[in-house]
Design a protein around this motif. Structure first.
Motif, PDB file in Angstrom:
ATOM      1  N   ALA A  34       0.848  -1.184   0.000  1.00  0.00           N
ATOM      2  CA  ALA A  34       0.000   0.000   0.000  1.00  0.00           C
ATOM      3  C   ALA A  34       0.887   1.239   0.000  1.00  0.00           C
ATOM      4  O   ALA A  34       2.055   1.182   0.416  1.00  0.00           O
ATOM      5  N   LYS A  54       3.657   2.212   2.708  1.00  0.00           N
ATOM      6  CA  LYS A  54       3.864   1.046   3.576  1.00  0.00           C
ATOM      7  C   LYS A  54       4.827   0.063   2.928  1.00  0.00           C
ATOM      8  O   LYS A  54       5.070   0.105   1.726  1.00  0.00           O
ATOM      9  N   SER A 111      -4.646 -11.224   8.704  1.00  0.00           N
ATOM     10  CA  SER A 111      -5.765 -10.350   8.341  1.00  0.00           C
ATOM     11  C   SER A 111      -6.501 -10.812   7.082  1.00  0.00           C
ATOM     12  O   SER A 111      -7.588 -10.322   6.785  1.00  0.00           O
ATOM     13  N   LYS A 123     -12.057  -4.729   1.710  1.00  0.00           N
ATOM     14  CA  LYS A 123     -12.142  -3.528   2.532  1.00  0.00           C
ATOM     15  C   LYS A 123     -11.270  -2.445   1.907  1.00  0.00           C
ATOM     16  O   LYS A 123     -10.311  -2.752   1.176  1.00  0.00           O
ATOM     17  N   PRO A 124     -11.548  -1.188   2.199  1.00  0.00           N
ATOM     18  CA  PRO A 124     -10.689  -0.117   1.669  1.00  0.00           C
ATOM     19  C   PRO A 124      -9.218  -0.312   2.031  1.00  0.00           C
ATOM     20  O   PRO A 124      -8.340   0.031   1.230  1.00  0.00           O
ATOM     21  N   GLU A 125      -8.954  -0.888   3.182  1.00  0.00           N
ATOM     22  CA  GLU A 125      -7.560  -1.114   3.585  1.00  0.00           C
ATOM     23  C   GLU A 125      -6.870  -2.220   2.802  1.00  0.00           C
ATOM     24  O   GLU A 125      -5.672  -2.438   2.955  1.00  0.00           O
ATOM     25  N   ASP A 126      -7.619  -2.918   1.945  1.00  0.00           N
ATOM     26  CA  ASP A 126      -7.011  -3.900   1.047  1.00  0.00           C
ATOM     27  C   ASP A 126      -6.453  -3.246  -0.213  1.00  0.00           C
ATOM     28  O   ASP A 126      -5.817  -3.916  -1.033  1.00  0.00           O
ATOM     29  N   THR A 127      -6.689  -1.950  -0.362  1.00  0.00           N
ATOM     30  CA  THR A 127      -6.178  -1.221  -1.510  1.00  0.00           C
ATOM     31  C   THR A 127      -4.654  -1.248  -1.504  1.00  0.00           C
ATOM     32  O   THR A 127      -4.021  -0.866  -0.524  1.00  0.00           O
ATOM     33  N   THR A 147      -7.979  -1.526  -6.052  1.00  0.00           N
ATOM     34  CA  THR A 147      -8.512  -0.371  -5.338  1.00  0.00           C
ATOM     35  C   THR A 147      -9.912  -0.710  -4.840  1.00  0.00           C
ATOM     36  O   THR A 147     -10.779  -1.089  -5.630  1.00  0.00           O
ATOM     37  N   SER A 196     -13.015   0.920  -3.128  1.00  0.00           N
ATOM     38  CA  SER A 196     -13.573   2.232  -2.847  1.00  0.00           C
ATOM     39  C   SER A 196     -14.999   2.313  -3.361  1.00  0.00           C
ATOM     40  O   SER A 196     -15.346   1.698  -4.368  1.00  0.00           O
TER      41      SER A 196
END
Length: 122
Positions: free
Chosen positions: A40, A43, A62, A86-90, A119, A121
């Motif tokens: 990401a 990161k 996760s 989830k958005p955090e999988d972007t 993405t 979203s």
């Protein structure tokens, strides 16, 4: 020698699903472990999941229960079925082949694909 090409990335809404594919080509004799990693923005690259020739799998905590890795040894192809995104999988998702034996070469090698953007979203 060996190339990895990912496909299947794109834009998906939260809660949706995507299936990534990665095909390895070249003078491949065998591949011990194939897997997926992701990175990401801002990161470090992190493990998503790996799978051995025999089908043993390993998942990041996760991703357990949401992602499923599979493999077609005859086609040197690995898949990642992602659900409940989830958005955090972007992230950019990278295919990896480790313990690759190349015809005409000794030793074992590790290769990366160029990555495919996922993405999540609304």
């Amino acid at each position: 020698q060996v190339q990895l090409v990912e496909s299947g990335g794109g834009l998906v809404q939260p809660g949706g699903s995507l299936r990534l594919s990665c095909a390895a080509s070249g003078s491949i004799f065998s591949i011990n472990v194939m897997g997926w990693y992701r990175q990401a923005p801002g990161k470090q690259r992190e493990l998503v999941a790996t799978i051995t020739t025999g089908g043993s799998t390993n998942y990041a905590e996760s991703m357990k229960g949401r992602f499923t890795i599979s493999r077609d040894n005859a086609k040197n192809t690995v898949y990642l079925q992602m659900s409940s995104l989830k958005p955090e999988d972007t992230a950019v998702y990278y295919c990896n082949a480790n313990g690759v034996r190349v015809r005409g070469m000794g030793g074992q090698y590790r290769y990366w694909g160029p990555g495919t953007q996922v993405t999540v979203s609304s």
